[in-house]
Design an enzyme around this catalytic site. Structure first.
Site, PDB file in Angstrom:
ATOM      1  N   SER A 103      52.233  63.099  34.681  1.00  0.00           N
ATOM      2  CA  SER A 103      51.316  64.129  35.145  1.00  0.00           C
ATOM      3  C   SER A 103      50.649  64.813  33.951  1.00  0.00           C
ATOM      4  CB  SER A 103      52.064  65.128  36.039  1.00  0.00           C
ATOM      5  OG  SER A 103      51.177  65.984  36.724  1.00  0.00           O
ATOM      6  N   GLU A 216      47.343  56.949  37.668  1.00  0.00           N
ATOM      7  CA  GLU A 216      47.857  57.532  38.908  1.00  0.00           C
ATOM      8  C   GLU A 216      47.269  58.927  39.051  1.00  0.00           C
ATOM      9  OE1 GLU A 216      50.030  60.336  39.247  1.00  0.00           O
ATOM     10  OE2 GLU A 216      50.098  60.743  37.099  1.00  0.00           O
ATOM     11  N   HIS A 286      53.347  60.242  41.515  1.00  0.00           N
ATOM     12  CA  HIS A 286      54.060  61.350  42.143  1.00  0.00           C
ATOM     13  C   HIS A 286      54.693  60.875  43.458  1.00  0.00           C
ATOM     14  CE1 HIS A 286      51.622  63.455  39.207  1.00  0.00           C
ATOM     15  NE2 HIS A 286      52.356  64.531  39.410  1.00  0.00           N
TER      16      HIS A 286
END
Length: 313
Positions: A103, A216, A286
């Site tokens: 992230s 992602e 995630h």
């Protein structure tokens, strides 16, 4: 038993119960867990002010731990990149510390790769992955154990059927017994799409040609995903890669206004715009089931039928 150092370089830890569960879970697995003194600090939305989080990164580098694991992602690293001690982090990597996260952590990983070439690991975070109320995912834990034991050699997954027409079209006229795709000696890099795009035009964006780019994201509608992929496309990043591998893009809400526009629409369009093969289904992002990926490592990528493998052993 491994020494794991927990620190918070980005957003403040709001779910302290998950934090405690994650620490307890790692201890139950037999690891020595050291928690940074500012891991639960809070300043506005951040895990402490900029100086506090920079100091925490420095302590993680000096810890001598086998793994330096972030507590969570969120936001906060891009604003402090000019002051991050990258040489100290690279030295810690040389001594054996593996920095793990995802992230917002993409910012630090990309910047470290761009400035020093050091390898980090795209993988779990403490609260989201080890601190879940349910039992942590078996595959995630197995990949994490492989990292700690130095046994990890690669990650494999099964491509969705929707990937096959494009792959077969790209190999038209080639040996039918050959793999649909084979990439050798390519640098593996990437991470969170939004964070990666925020680094374009900065010193912290790696300049990678002939690489395998994995991506992602979370909480981003497909049109926003397309907008950011378009930015990478027009900046020349995508066409310079040997392959683009898409992980999980989830937790978004489609609306009636979309009228059929969805994530697969974005992927189909992207394939029509770039000569670089685009693969999907990578178990990373995630979501509970995630593999660990060596950011900045030379890898091989092979696809045969629907079986895909990224190999670095």
């Amino acid at each position: 038993m491994s020494h794991i150092y927990i620190y918070s370089p980005s957003s403040a830890v709001r779910d302290k119960a998950a934090f405690r569960r994650g620490v307890a879970r790692l201890k139950q697995l037999g690891h020595q867990v050291e928690v940074d003194e500012a891991a639960l600090a809070s300043h506005m939305r951040f895990a402490g002010d900029d100086a506090t989080r920079l100091a925490a990164i420095g302590r993680a580098a000096a810890s001598g731990a086998d793994v330096a694991l972030i507590s969570r992602g969120g936001y906060g690293l891009t604003r402090i990149l000019p002051d991050v001690p990258f040489k100290r982090l690279a030295k810690a990597v040389e001594r054996g510390t593996r920095f793990v996260g995802l992230s917002d952590f993409t910012a630090l990983q990309c910047a470290l790769l761009a400035t020093t070439g050091a390898v980090t690991w795209a993988g779990p975070a403490l609260g989201e992955d080890f601190g879940t109320e349910d039992t942590p995912d078996d595959i995630m834990e197995a990949c994490f154990d492989d990292l700690l034991c130095g046994q990890g050699e690669g990650s494999g997954w099964q491509l969705p059927k929707s990937d096959l027409p494009d792959l077969l079209a790209r190999r038209k006229g080639s040996d039918t017994e050959a793999p649909e795709l084979q990439v050798r000696n390519a640098l593996l890099w990437g991470g969170n799409l939004t964070v990666l795009c925020s680094l374009l035009g900065t010193p912290w964006m790696p300049s990678v040609k002939g690489g395998v780019l994995f991506l992602e994201d979370v909480n981003e509608h497909p049109y926003r995903i397309e907008r950011q992929l378009t930015q990478l496309l027009h900046a020349g990043v995508l066409n310079q890669q040997k392959a683009v591998v898409l992980g999980s893009f989830n937790r978004y809400q489609l609306t009636a206004h979309d009228k059929g526009f969805k994530l697969q629409t974005v992927i189909t369009w992207l394939r029509s715009q770039t000569r670089t093969p685009v693969l999907t289904g990578l178990p990373f992002g995630h979501l509970p089931t995630k593999v660990l990926l060596p950011m900045g490592q030379r890898v091989e990528l092979m696809v045969k039928g629907r079986d895909a493998l990224i190999f670095w052993g």
